[in-house]
Design a protein around this motif. Structure first.
Motif, PDB file in Angstrom:
ATOM      1  N   ASN A 184       0.828  -1.209   0.000  1.00  0.00           N
ATOM      2  CA  ASN A 184       0.000   0.000   0.000  1.00  0.00           C
ATOM      3  C   ASN A 184       0.865   1.262   0.000  1.00  0.00           C
ATOM      4  N   GLN A 185       2.042   1.219   0.637  1.00  0.00           N
ATOM      5  CA  GLN A 185       2.916   2.381   0.671  1.00  0.00           C
ATOM      6  C   GLN A 185       3.559   2.632  -0.690  1.00  0.00           C
ATOM      7  N   GLN A 186       3.753   1.582  -1.469  1.00  0.00           N
ATOM      8  CA  GLN A 186       4.421   1.737  -2.758  1.00  0.00           C
ATOM      9  C   GLN A 186       3.470   2.171  -3.863  1.00  0.00           C
ATOM     10  N   LYS A 187       2.174   2.105  -3.646  1.00  0.00           N
ATOM     11  CA  LYS A 187       1.211   2.540  -4.649  1.00  0.00           C
ATOM     12  C   LYS A 187       1.309   4.063  -4.776  1.00  0.00           C
ATOM     13  N   PRO A 188       1.350   4.566  -6.011  1.00  0.00           N
ATOM     14  CA  PRO A 188       1.380   6.020  -6.158  1.00  0.00           C
ATOM     15  C   PRO A 188       0.045   6.618  -5.729  1.00  0.00           C
ATOM     16  N   LYS A 189       0.140   7.732  -5.048  1.00  0.00           N
ATOM     17  CA  LYS A 189      -1.070   8.394  -4.605  1.00  0.00           C
ATOM     18  C   LYS A 189      -1.591   9.251  -5.750  1.00  0.00           C
ATOM     19  N   VAL A 190      -2.864   9.115  -5.993  1.00  0.00           N
ATOM     20  CA  VAL A 190      -3.492   9.879  -7.060  1.00  0.00           C
ATOM     21  C   VAL A 190      -4.178  11.081  -6.422  1.00  0.00           C
ATOM     22  N   GLU A 191      -3.774  12.269  -6.881  1.00  0.00           N
ATOM     23  CA  GLU A 191      -4.348  13.496  -6.369  1.00  0.00           C
ATOM     24  C   GLU A 191      -5.685  13.736  -7.076  1.00  0.00           C
ATOM     25  N   PRO A 192      -6.709  14.101  -6.319  1.00  0.00           N
ATOM     26  CA  PRO A 192      -7.996  14.395  -6.969  1.00  0.00           C
ATOM     27  C   PRO A 192      -7.873  15.688  -7.788  1.00  0.00           C
ATOM     28  N   LEU A 193      -8.559  15.712  -8.911  1.00  0.00           N
ATOM     29  CA  LEU A 193      -8.570  16.902  -9.758  1.00  0.00           C
ATOM     30  C   LEU A 193      -9.434  17.968  -9.119  1.00  0.00           C
ATOM     31  N   VAL A 194      -8.893  19.158  -9.037  1.00  0.00           N
ATOM     32  CA  VAL A 194      -9.630  20.271  -8.441  1.00  0.00           C
ATOM     33  C   VAL A 194     -10.107  21.142  -9.587  1.00  0.00           C
ATOM     34  N   GLN A 195     -11.372  21.446  -9.622  1.00  0.00           N
ATOM     35  CA  GLN A 195     -11.888  22.299 -10.699  1.00  0.00           C
ATOM     36  C   GLN A 195     -12.334  23.619 -10.219  1.00  0.00           C
TER      37      GLN A 195
END
Length: 151
Positions: free
Chosen positions: A140-151
């Motif tokens: 779980n630590q190695q998974k890249p974190k996906v940032e939510p798109l801010v509109q």
């Protein structure tokens, strides 16, 4: 009023059923006694199996008391030393008290070994769960974190 009488009968039926269920329910003591009895039977069964194995192999060529002493030593040397070592069986002697003591000793040793095995299995299972959790956490630590798109 007819409804009131049937309600009383229904209530009494429920109370009677509840009392019967409580009376027939196993108590903690009876459950413990059954478990204890099962463990004793298991230890006795193991002792019989060991005795047969010892008599067929290690003590095969011996006769009478020598065979009995050999069997007891083979089954559990610690219990043999505790019960018989200080006063060996004599020719023709039947000592039911010491045979009973040997059985008690064997059951005690058998329970201790069974408890050790159970503890070891529980520890191995806990270690395995911890190892799997550590792998899961590392993944779980190695998974890249996906940032939510801010509109």
């Amino acid at each position: 009023m007819a409804n009131c009488g049937s309600t009383k009968a229904f209530t009494w039926s429920i109370i009677c059923i509840a009392v019967l269920l409580l009376a027939l329910a196993p108590t903690a003591e009876s459950v413990k006694k059954k478990t204890s009895n099962a463990r004793r039977q298991s230890a006795d069964h193991e002792m019989r199996l060991k005795r047969m194995d010892c008599e067929r192999t290690v003590c095969a060529g011996l006769q009478r008391e020598a065979k009995t002493s050999c069997s007891y030593k083979c089954i559990s040397e610690a219990c043999y030393n505790e019960v018989y070592a200080h006063d060996e069986l004599e020719e023709g002697e039947v000592d039911t008290d010491r045979a009973r003591q040997f059985g008690f000793c064997f059951r005690k040793v058998y329970r201790a070994e069974a408890d050790e095995r159970a503890d070891r299995v529980r520890k191995e299972a806990a270690d395995r769960r911890a190892e799997l959790q550590a792998k899961k956490d590392a993944a779980n630590q190695q998974k890249p974190k996906v940032e939510p798109l801010v509109q």
